[in-house]
Motif scaffolding. Structure first.
Motif, short mmCIF file in Angstrom:
data_model
loop_
_atom_site.label_atom_id
_atom_site.label_comp_id
_atom_site.label_asym_id
_atom_site.label_seq_id
_atom_site.Cartn_x
_atom_site.Cartn_y
_atom_site.Cartn_z
N SER A 129 0.86 -1.18 0.00
CA SER A 129 0.00 0.00 0.00
C SER A 129 0.90 1.23 0.00
N VAL A 130 0.93 1.92 -1.13
CA VAL A 130 1.80 3.09 -1.27
C VAL A 130 0.96 4.36 -1.13
N PRO A 131 1.19 5.17 -0.09
CA PRO A 131 0.38 6.36 0.11
C PRO A 131 0.71 7.47 -0.89
N TYR A 132 0.08 8.59 -0.68
CA TYR A 132 0.20 9.79 -1.52
C TYR A 132 1.65 10.07 -1.86
N SER A 133 2.01 9.96 -3.16
CA SER A 133 3.42 10.04 -3.54
C SER A 133 3.54 10.22 -5.05
N ASN A 134 4.76 10.43 -5.47
CA ASN A 134 5.10 10.45 -6.90
C ASN A 134 6.49 9.84 -7.03
N LEU A 135 6.57 8.54 -6.76
CA LEU A 135 7.86 7.86 -6.71
C LEU A 135 8.50 7.67 -8.07
N ASN A 136 7.70 7.69 -9.13
CA ASN A 136 8.22 7.43 -10.47
C ASN A 136 7.42 8.26 -11.46
N ARG A 137 8.05 9.28 -12.05
CA ARG A 137 7.31 10.22 -12.89
C ARG A 137 7.85 10.26 -14.31
N ASP A 138 7.04 10.81 -15.21
CA ASP A 138 7.46 10.91 -16.61
C ASP A 138 8.20 12.22 -16.85
N ASP A 139 8.40 12.56 -18.13
CA ASP A 139 9.23 13.71 -18.46
C ASP A 139 8.59 15.05 -18.13
N ILE A 140 7.30 15.07 -17.82
CA ILE A 140 6.65 16.33 -17.43
C ILE A 140 6.24 16.32 -15.96
N GLY A 141 6.73 15.32 -15.21
CA GLY A 141 6.50 15.30 -13.77
C GLY A 141 5.25 14.59 -13.31
N THR A 142 4.48 14.01 -14.24
CA THR A 142 3.25 13.30 -13.87
C THR A 142 3.59 11.87 -13.46
N PRO A 143 2.96 11.35 -12.41
CA PRO A 143 3.21 9.96 -12.03
C PRO A 143 2.99 9.02 -13.22
N LYS A 144 3.88 8.06 -13.40
CA LYS A 144 3.73 7.13 -14.51
C LYS A 144 2.45 6.33 -14.34
N ARG A 145 1.85 5.99 -15.46
CA ARG A 145 0.56 5.30 -15.42
C ARG A 145 0.40 4.45 -16.67
N ALA A 146 -0.57 3.54 -16.63
CA ALA A 146 -0.88 2.68 -17.77
C ALA A 146 -2.36 2.36 -17.73
N THR A 147 -2.94 2.15 -18.89
CA THR A 147 -4.34 1.73 -18.97
C THR A 147 -4.39 0.21 -19.07
N ILE A 148 -4.98 -0.42 -18.07
CA ILE A 148 -5.08 -1.88 -18.01
C ILE A 148 -6.52 -2.25 -17.69
N GLY A 149 -7.08 -3.16 -18.46
CA GLY A 149 -8.46 -3.56 -18.24
C GLY A 149 -9.44 -2.40 -18.36
N GLY A 150 -9.09 -1.42 -19.18
CA GLY A 150 -9.97 -0.29 -19.41
C GLY A 150 -9.93 0.78 -18.34
N SER A 151 -9.04 0.64 -17.36
CA SER A 151 -8.97 1.65 -16.30
C SER A 151 -7.53 2.13 -16.13
N LEU A 152 -7.40 3.39 -15.74
CA LEU A 152 -6.09 3.99 -15.53
C LEU A 152 -5.47 3.44 -14.25
#
Length: 354
Positions: free
Chosen positions: A12-35
């Motif tokens: 359980s990882v609380p409020y954070s931005n441990l891994n971000r992209d080139d514009i500072g947004t937390p990295k993310r992926a769409t899986i099973g139709g959800s972000l």
């Protein structure tokens, strides 16, 4: 007996931005139709390596060839302070450059190809630069650094020196839909405040997320024995203990000082396997009656654990272990009962050393 053991880790990882992209947004992926929020495998491996090396003092250096050459020169001058620095620099560049491949139009001084060397290898390279040894400073396919043996390395100009990775590391992905939150912040100006004036020194926004992350690390013990020259030495078991502990605790490190998000893992499940397999959360879990996704995630993982054994019980060997901070783990995964972190780590180390 199988050569693979896979660790499934739920945190359980609380409020954070441990891994971000080139514009500072937390990295993310769409899986099973959800972000979903995502921690890349590269960022996780970096976190594990740093945690391991800080605990074990088994350091390595990963950098461009130019900087590594400077390291070799510095070590050589420690060994022989009166050595000719100019001649050492030329020899060090030649030694490190033998590992990296340059573009045909690239000058030797411009080569900054990344290499990864253990402290022992750098020291041997220093003795080579001094002409005190003609010993090959890197063994074919082997290294004394457990971190390098775990994660592998490649030399474009010396493929025989490549070290095959003994660990496979997945990205960490939330088991449920995630939301990217935007935080507005300002930097207070102490002098303006002292003068009873309004206004901040800086205004900005940052983005964060949180969630229940699932990730896996698979250990190939036969490859580890091939890749790690330190296997079987006096302190090898202690180094392995530190590595397994680092796998449990090592996380990406983005904005770590501004969010302090690190928690102990809720669940770590180790399974000996003939074919390396993990579990998936393509269908996002739903939050429980009392809120939160952790309980639902562990319940879903337990169902997949049982389904995997119905499908192919022969894929799983006798070695299993379970640990974590979640309070209701006993009985969810067959007959397994949760053990302490120390006992869990010892179980894995004994399996590796068999």
């Amino acid at each position: 007996m199988s050569r693979h053991l896979t660790l499934s880790i739920v945190s359980s990882v609380p409020y954070s931005n441990l891994n971000r992209d080139d514009i500072g947004t937390p990295k993310r992926a769409t899986i099973g139709g959800s972000l979903r929020a995502l921690h890349s495998s590269q960022s996780i491996k970096r976190g594990i390596r740093v945690a391991y090396e800080n605990a074990s003092l088994d350091y390595s250096v990963r950098s461009g060839s130019g900087f590594l050459s400077e390291d070799v020169v510095a070590k050589a001058l420690e060994i022989q302070p009166d050595a000719d620095e100019k001649a050492l620099t030329k020899e060090a560049k030649k030694i490190i450059g033998s590992l990296t491949k340059k573009d045909k139009n690239e000058k030797e001084s411009d080569s900054e190809r990344s290499s990864w060397l253990s402290e022992e290898e750098l020291t041997t390279a220093a003795y080579t630069a001094l002409g005190r040894t003609d010993e090959t400073f890197i063994e074919d396919g082997r290294t004394g650094s457990l971190a390098i043996a775990a994660f592998g390395r490649m030399f474009a100009n010396a493929p025989s020196k490549n070290t095959e990775a003994a660990l496979s590391v997945s990205p960490g992905v939330t088991t449920h839909p995630a939301i990217i939150e935007t935080d507005y912040f300002s930097t207070v100006d102490d002098i303006k405040e002292r003068n009873c004036e309004s206004g901040a020194t800086y205004l900005g926004v940052a983005q964060y997320t949180n969630g229940i992350f699932y990730r896996t690390v698979s250990i190939d013990r036969e490859q580890l024995k091939k890749s790690w020259a330190g296997f079987g030495q006096e302190d090898s078991k202690e180094n392995l203990r530190q590595l397994i502990t680092a796998i449990l605790y090592g996380m990406p490190r983005g904005k770590e000082n501004s969010t302090a998000p690190y928690v102990q893992p809720a669940l770590v499940l180790a399974e000996e396997q003939q074919y390396r397999t993990a579990y998936d959360f393509e269908t996002p879990v739903k939050n429980g009656a009392e809120g939160g996704y952790l309980g639902a995630t562990i319940d879903e993982l337990a169902q997949q654990y049982a389904a995997a054994r119905r499908f192919d019980p022969d894929n799983f060997g006798p070695v299993e272990s379970l640990t974590g901070t979640y309070t209701n783990l006993d009985g969810k995964f067959g007959d397994l009962k949760a053990v302490s972190r120390k006992e869990f780590v010892e179980n894995i180390v004994e399996w590796i050393c068999q």
